[in-house]
Design a protein around this motif. Structure first.
Motif, short mmCIF file in Angstrom:
data_model
loop_
_atom_site.label_atom_id
_atom_site.label_comp_id
_atom_site.label_asym_id
_atom_site.label_seq_id
_atom_site.Cartn_x
_atom_site.Cartn_y
_atom_site.Cartn_z
N GLY A 41 17.15 -87.86 16.09
CA GLY A 41 18.02 -87.40 17.16
C GLY A 41 19.29 -86.79 16.61
N VAL A 42 19.76 -85.73 17.27
CA VAL A 42 21.00 -85.06 16.88
C VAL A 42 21.77 -84.70 18.14
CG1 VAL A 42 22.00 -83.07 15.68
CG2 VAL A 42 19.87 -84.03 14.87
N CYS A 43 23.07 -84.95 18.11
CA CYS A 43 23.96 -84.56 19.20
C CYS A 43 25.25 -84.07 18.56
CB CYS A 43 24.24 -85.76 20.10
SG CYS A 43 25.61 -85.52 21.24
N ALA A 44 25.74 -82.94 19.00
CA ALA A 44 27.02 -82.40 18.50
C ALA A 44 27.87 -82.01 19.69
CB ALA A 44 26.77 -81.19 17.61
N THR A 45 29.19 -82.22 19.55
CA THR A 45 30.07 -81.95 20.68
C THR A 45 31.45 -81.54 20.24
OG1 THR A 45 30.84 -82.82 22.79
CG2 THR A 45 30.86 -84.32 20.93
N LYS A 46 32.15 -80.93 21.18
CA LYS A 46 33.56 -80.57 21.00
C LYS A 46 34.29 -81.12 22.22
CE LYS A 46 35.06 -76.34 21.86
NZ LYS A 46 35.36 -74.92 21.75
N ASP A 47 35.44 -81.77 21.99
CA ASP A 47 36.20 -82.37 23.07
C ASP A 47 37.68 -82.11 22.83
OD1 ASP A 47 36.76 -83.75 25.37
OD2 ASP A 47 36.00 -85.67 24.68
N ARG A 48 38.47 -82.34 23.84
CA ARG A 48 39.92 -82.17 23.73
C ARG A 48 40.59 -83.52 23.90
NH1 ARG A 48 42.55 -77.81 23.00
NH2 ARG A 48 40.90 -76.42 23.63
N ALA A 49 41.41 -83.91 22.92
CA ALA A 49 42.12 -85.19 22.97
C ALA A 49 43.29 -85.09 23.94
CB ALA A 49 42.61 -85.56 21.57
N SER A 50 43.91 -86.24 24.24
CA SER A 50 45.01 -86.27 25.21
C SER A 50 46.22 -85.46 24.74
CB SER A 50 45.42 -87.72 25.48
OG SER A 50 45.78 -88.35 24.28
N ASP A 51 46.38 -85.29 23.41
CA ASP A 51 47.50 -84.50 22.90
C ASP A 51 47.18 -83.00 22.87
OD1 ASP A 51 45.74 -84.29 20.80
OD2 ASP A 51 47.10 -85.11 19.29
N GLY A 52 45.99 -82.62 23.34
CA GLY A 52 45.61 -81.21 23.39
C GLY A 52 44.83 -80.72 22.19
N SER A 53 44.72 -81.53 21.13
CA SER A 53 44.00 -81.10 19.94
C SER A 53 42.50 -81.16 20.17
CB SER A 53 44.37 -81.99 18.75
OG SER A 53 43.96 -83.32 18.98
N GLU A 54 41.77 -80.29 19.49
CA GLU A 54 40.32 -80.29 19.60
C GLU A 54 39.73 -81.34 18.67
OE1 GLU A 54 39.05 -76.25 18.81
OE2 GLU A 54 38.82 -75.92 20.95
N ARG A 55 38.71 -82.05 19.16
CA ARG A 55 38.00 -83.06 18.40
C ARG A 55 36.54 -82.66 18.36
NH1 ARG A 55 40.78 -85.66 15.33
NH2 ARG A 55 39.43 -87.44 15.41
N PHE A 56 35.92 -82.85 17.22
CA PHE A 56 34.51 -82.52 17.03
C PHE A 56 33.77 -83.78 16.62
CE2 PHE A 56 36.93 -78.72 16.45
CZ PHE A 56 36.18 -77.75 17.08
#
Length: 184
Positions: free
Chosen positions: A69-84
């Protein structure tokens, strides 16, 4: 279509990686293989001569177990920075990776660790039917829940890719054992 960069490789799972908004560079896919490698493949459906633009090994497991299984994502933290982040499963292990800048940098940091990378979860029993499933809330691009079929039962939990440490990606998680049959 056959991918030239993957001749002789048995692909076991795949996930599309969401790119930047307005990115017309084609699609990006992470492919898991039966020999414990994860490939980063960039494809261009418009090019009829060569389907893939590039095909590189993004990660390789030391034990060589099949990627299930593989899952990849991009999200935005509460401080506005991008998290991968990424989740990768084998028949008995679940790996979690998280960081900033890009998915490539997150996987490169994992590859660069001298001691290797540790599984976030390790089950006592392997399963040849191991499978990872993730769910997203409606209108969200980031998965927030997961279930992983293992030899010991279904491992489930909530996902938080906004954290700084990969060991904290899984929240409220645990195994649901298979029900006992009357004959057991």
């Amino acid at each position: 279509r056959t991918l030239a960069g993957l001749r002789g490789v048995h692909c076991t799972c795949a996930t599309f990686v969401k790119g930047k908004d307005g990115d017309n560079d084609g699609a990006r896919i992470l492919l898991g293989s039966s020999d414990g490698r994860v490939f980063d493949v960039r494809v261009d459906a418009a090019d009829t001569r060569r389907f893939e633009k590039s095909c590189e090994v993004a990660l390789e497991l030391r034990d060589g177990k099949a990627i299930t299984g593989v899952c990849a994502t991009k999200d935005r933290a509460s401080d506005g920075s991008e998290r991968f982040g990424a989740l990768i499963t084998t028949p008995s292990k679940l790996y979690a990776f998280v960081g900033s800048y890009s998915l490539e940098s997150v996987l490169a940091m994992a590859r660069a660790r001298p001691s290797g990378f540790e599984a976030a979860v390790e089950m006592p029993v392997e399963s040849d039917r191991s499978k990872l499933c993730v769910w997203r809330k409606r209108r969200s691009s980031t998965p927030d829940r997961m279930a992983w079929l293992t030899g010991a039962g279904v491992y489930r939990g909530k996902l938080n890719f906004k954290v700084d440490d990969a060991s904290s990606v899984l929240e409220q998680h645990g195994a649901l054992p298979f029900p006992k049959l009357e004959d057991d």
